[in-house]
Design an enzyme around this catalytic site. Structure first.
Site, mmCIF file in Angstrom:
data_model
loop_
_atom_site.group_PDB
_atom_site.id
_atom_site.type_symbol
_atom_site.label_atom_id
_atom_site.label_comp_id
_atom_site.label_asym_id
_atom_site.label_seq_id
_atom_site.Cartn_x
_atom_site.Cartn_y
_atom_site.Cartn_z
ATOM 1 N N GLU A 1 0.574 -1.333 -0.267
ATOM 2 C CA GLU A 1 -0.150 -0.314 -0.065
ATOM 3 C C GLU A 1 1.020 0.924 0.171
ATOM 4 O OE1 GLU A 1 -2.898 -0.893 2.709
ATOM 5 O OE2 GLU A 1 -3.428 -2.706 2.445
ATOM 6 N N GLU B 1 -5.871 -11.195 -1.096
ATOM 7 C CA GLU B 1 -6.439 -10.759 -0.214
ATOM 8 C C GLU B 1 -8.456 -10.790 0.250
ATOM 9 O OE1 GLU B 1 -5.448 -6.848 2.295
ATOM 10 O OE2 GLU B 1 -3.015 -7.620 1.859
HETATM 11 O O1 G3I Z 1 -2.584 -8.710 19.149
HETATM 12 C C1 G3I Z 1 -3.653 -7.476 19.701
HETATM 13 C C2 G3I Z 1 -3.789 -7.792 21.155
HETATM 14 O O2 G3I Z 1 -3.412 -8.749 21.822
HETATM 15 C C3 G3I Z 1 -5.446 -7.275 21.563
HETATM 16 O O3 G3I Z 1 -5.700 -7.252 22.804
HETATM 17 C C4 G3I Z 1 -5.941 -6.601 20.524
HETATM 18 C C5 G3I Z 1 -5.957 -5.150 21.143
HETATM 19 O O4 G3I Z 1 -7.060 -3.939 20.252
HETATM 20 O O5 G3I Z 1 -5.064 -6.392 19.470
HETATM 21 C C6 G3I Z 1 -4.399 -7.670 18.761
HETATM 22 O O6 G3I Z 1 -4.080 -6.780 17.967
HETATM 23 C C7 G3I Z 1 -4.946 -6.749 16.634
HETATM 24 C C8 G3I Z 1 -4.075 -7.907 15.028
HETATM 25 O O7 G3I Z 1 -5.311 -7.366 14.270
HETATM 26 C C9 G3I Z 1 -4.184 -9.028 15.805
HETATM 27 O O8 G3I Z 1 -5.734 -9.345 15.984
HETATM 28 C C10 G3I Z 1 -4.690 -5.131 16.066
HETATM 29 O O9 G3I Z 1 -5.434 -4.354 16.744
HETATM 30 C C11 G3I Z 1 -5.414 -5.155 14.729
HETATM 31 O O10 G3I Z 1 -5.212 -3.809 14.096
HETATM 32 C C12 G3I Z 1 -5.065 -5.827 13.735
HETATM 33 O O11 G3I Z 1 -5.644 -5.871 12.502
HETATM 34 C C13 G3I Z 1 -4.965 -6.751 11.266
HETATM 35 C C14 G3I Z 1 -5.063 -5.821 10.282
HETATM 36 O O12 G3I Z 1 -4.835 -5.444 8.757
HETATM 37 C C15 G3I Z 1 -3.750 -4.208 10.555
HETATM 38 O O13 G3I Z 1 -2.587 -4.841 10.926
HETATM 39 C C16 G3I Z 1 -6.463 -7.858 10.736
HETATM 40 O O14 G3I Z 1 -6.618 -8.009 12.204
HETATM 41 C C17 G3I Z 1 -5.838 -8.199 9.239
HETATM 42 O O15 G3I Z 1 -7.139 -8.568 8.750
HETATM 43 C C18 G3I Z 1 -5.627 -6.671 8.478
HETATM 44 O O16 G3I Z 1 -4.856 -7.086 7.294
HETATM 45 C C19 G3I Z 1 -5.152 -6.721 6.194
HETATM 46 C C20 G3I Z 1 -3.235 -6.329 5.683
HETATM 47 O O17 G3I Z 1 -2.909 -6.493 6.151
HETATM 48 C C21 G3I Z 1 -3.142 -5.492 4.236
HETATM 49 N N1 G3I Z 1 -4.630 -5.122 3.472
HETATM 50 C C22 G3I Z 1 -5.434 -4.733 4.478
HETATM 51 C C23 G3I Z 1 -6.082 -6.089 5.561
HETATM 52 C C24 G3I Z 1 -7.333 -5.646 6.455
HETATM 53 O O18 G3I Z 1 -7.525 -3.797 6.320
#
Ligand code: G3I
Length: 393
Positions: free
Chosen positions: A186, A303
């Site tokens: 991105e 994705e």
């Molecule tokens: O693991 C921590 C947990 O310990 C904590 O308690 C919790 C509090 O909110 O957060 C957890 O981490 C989260 C992680 O997902 C694992 O669940 C993050 O906050 C959260 O921001 C993260 O979201 C991910 C997001 O990318 C940002 O990295 C989504 O699961 C994931 O599906 C999403 O995937 C992205 C691709 O990487 C890039 N393209 C878009 C796609 C969708 O947004």
């Protein structure tokens, strides 16, 4: 119903019968809603003409993709895969390649500046290996999912060393075992109004546009065998002028990188689709993937999923999602440079969309091939049909 069908086969067979039977109900339902929103009805890919989503046999998506020289897989979460045996067996059945949803991001793999934690990503790598799957990495460079220490530790003086050390450490850890890496994710954001379309991301601010070149070169040095991918979102949308501008800037970026001998080998099209059909815009998508292929690049659908808030019943929503998948994949898989399709998750039980989309009716989202009970849905049929109809690689 053929007597020798397995349970899964019976599901797929019944599903296809349900699909055509549903068409009649669906058509009546749409007539009753006719006054509700003609535009919405226009967007029904299956409004009056019943679509046939039937598939032959009960071969998995992994098998159907492989039969055409393609790969199908999905994003997985380590905690989910290691603690849900039913899901793990469905994943092993349907997927030929696995990508960690979060475990290889900076936030997931580097809790401290001086500490890497490969445990969760290794668990996923082991699962892939144990089930004869390939493994792909996501993502070495992104403006999101940066750990809390990033801001205080990284500055314009040490940024290049920190970036290249990170990439080399992570890519070397999996060297020779990684099908492909999303090296940079991105990097284009036309709303940031730079002439080169680049997003005003931390790495750009620290190193300038060359951060992309630096990242790809470091990844190629660390793992010469992995296919190196530039991954991008919203390349599939045609509802705003900025979408066209983004495709143009992505093509220009790829051309620039190739002209400088930067080792980018594929474009990752994230393919987070909406519920509006492509229709006549499909020809622009076809043209875009051809232009990418003409640069000598492979294409990976990295994705794929469908977000929808349609105020319809589940059967109608499932038919629309399936039709969106089949319409999109039939175009992208027509391009021989497309080598793999990943959905961003396998089952509705675990999808990021459930956090992103709150439906007004409070119903669960249904974006993925398997439902929350791990049963195949019409979305599964649509993806299976797309592989069955795709040209042989
Ligand atoms: O693991 C921590 C947990 O310990 C904590 O308690 C919790 C509090 O909110 O957060 C957890 O981490 C989260 C992680 O997902 C694992 O669940 C993050 O906050 C959260 O921001 C993260 O979201 C991910 C997001 O990318 C940002 O990295 C989504 O699961 C994931 O599906 C999403 O995937 C992205 C691709 O990487 C890039 N393209 C878009 C796609 C969708 O947004």
């Amino acid at each position: 119903m053929p007597h020798n069908m397995t349970r899964i086969g019976r599901r797929a067979f019944v599903l296809s019968l349900g699909a055509s039977a549903g068409a009649g109900m669906f058509a009546m339902a749409s007539k009753s809603r006719r006054g509700s929103d003609d535009q919405e009805d226009q967007d029904r890919l299956t409004r009056d003409k019943p679509r046939d989503f039937s598939v032959n046999g009960d071969a998995s998506l992994r098998e159907r993709a492989a039969a055409k020289g393609l790969l199908y897989g999905a994003a997985a979460r380590e905690q989910v895969l290691t603690s849900n045996p039913d899901f793990a067996s469905a994943f092993a059945r349907e997927c030929g390649i696995l990508v960690p949803e979060n475990e290889l991001k900076w936030q997931g793999i580097r809790p401290r500046f001086d500490r890497f934690n490969f445990k969760r990503a290794d668990e996923l790598a082991d699962f892939a290996r144990d089930h004869d799957m390939l493994y792909r990495g996501h993502t070495l460079v992104w403006h999101k999912a940066l750990p809390a220490w990033f801001k205080e530790k990284v500055n314009s003086k040490n940024a290049e060393k920190i970036l290249t050390d990170h990439i080399k450490t992570v890519a070397k850890h999996y060297a020779g075992k990684m099908h492909s890496w999303d090296v940079v994710n991105e990097a284009i954001e036309v709303a940031d109004k730079r002439p080169d379309g680049l997003r005003k991301a931390p790495w750009l601010n620290l190193l300038g546009p060359d951060y992309i070149d630096i990242a790809f070169r470091a990844a190629a040095e660390a793992d010469p065998k992995a296919l190196l991918v530039y991954n991008e979102n919203q390349l599939e949308h045609y509802n705003k002028p900025r979408n066209e501008a983004k495709r143009t800037q992505v093509l220009k970026l790829l051309e620039r990188l190739k002209s400088k001998g930067v080792p980018v080998q594929a474009l990752g099209m994230q393919s987070h689709l909406g519920s509006k059909p492509l229709g006549s815009q499909g020809k622009k998508l076809r043209q875009f993937v051809k232009e990418v292929a003409d640069l000598g690049l492979k294409i990976i659908v990295t994705e794929m999923d469908v977000s929808e808030k349609l105020p319809w019943d589940v059967a109608a929503r499932d038919r629309q999602v399936a039709a969106i998948y089949e319409e999109y994949l039939s175009i992208v898989l027509d391009e021989p440079a497309t080598i793999a399709v990943m959905t961003w998750g396998l089952s509705d039980r675990y999808t990021w969309i459930s956090k992103r989309i709150q439906r007004q009716d409070g119903a669960s989202v249904r974006p993925l091939p398997l439902d929350a009970q791990l049963e195949r849905k019409l979305a599964w049929n649509a993806i299976a049909r797309a592989f069955d109809h795709a040209p042989q690689r």
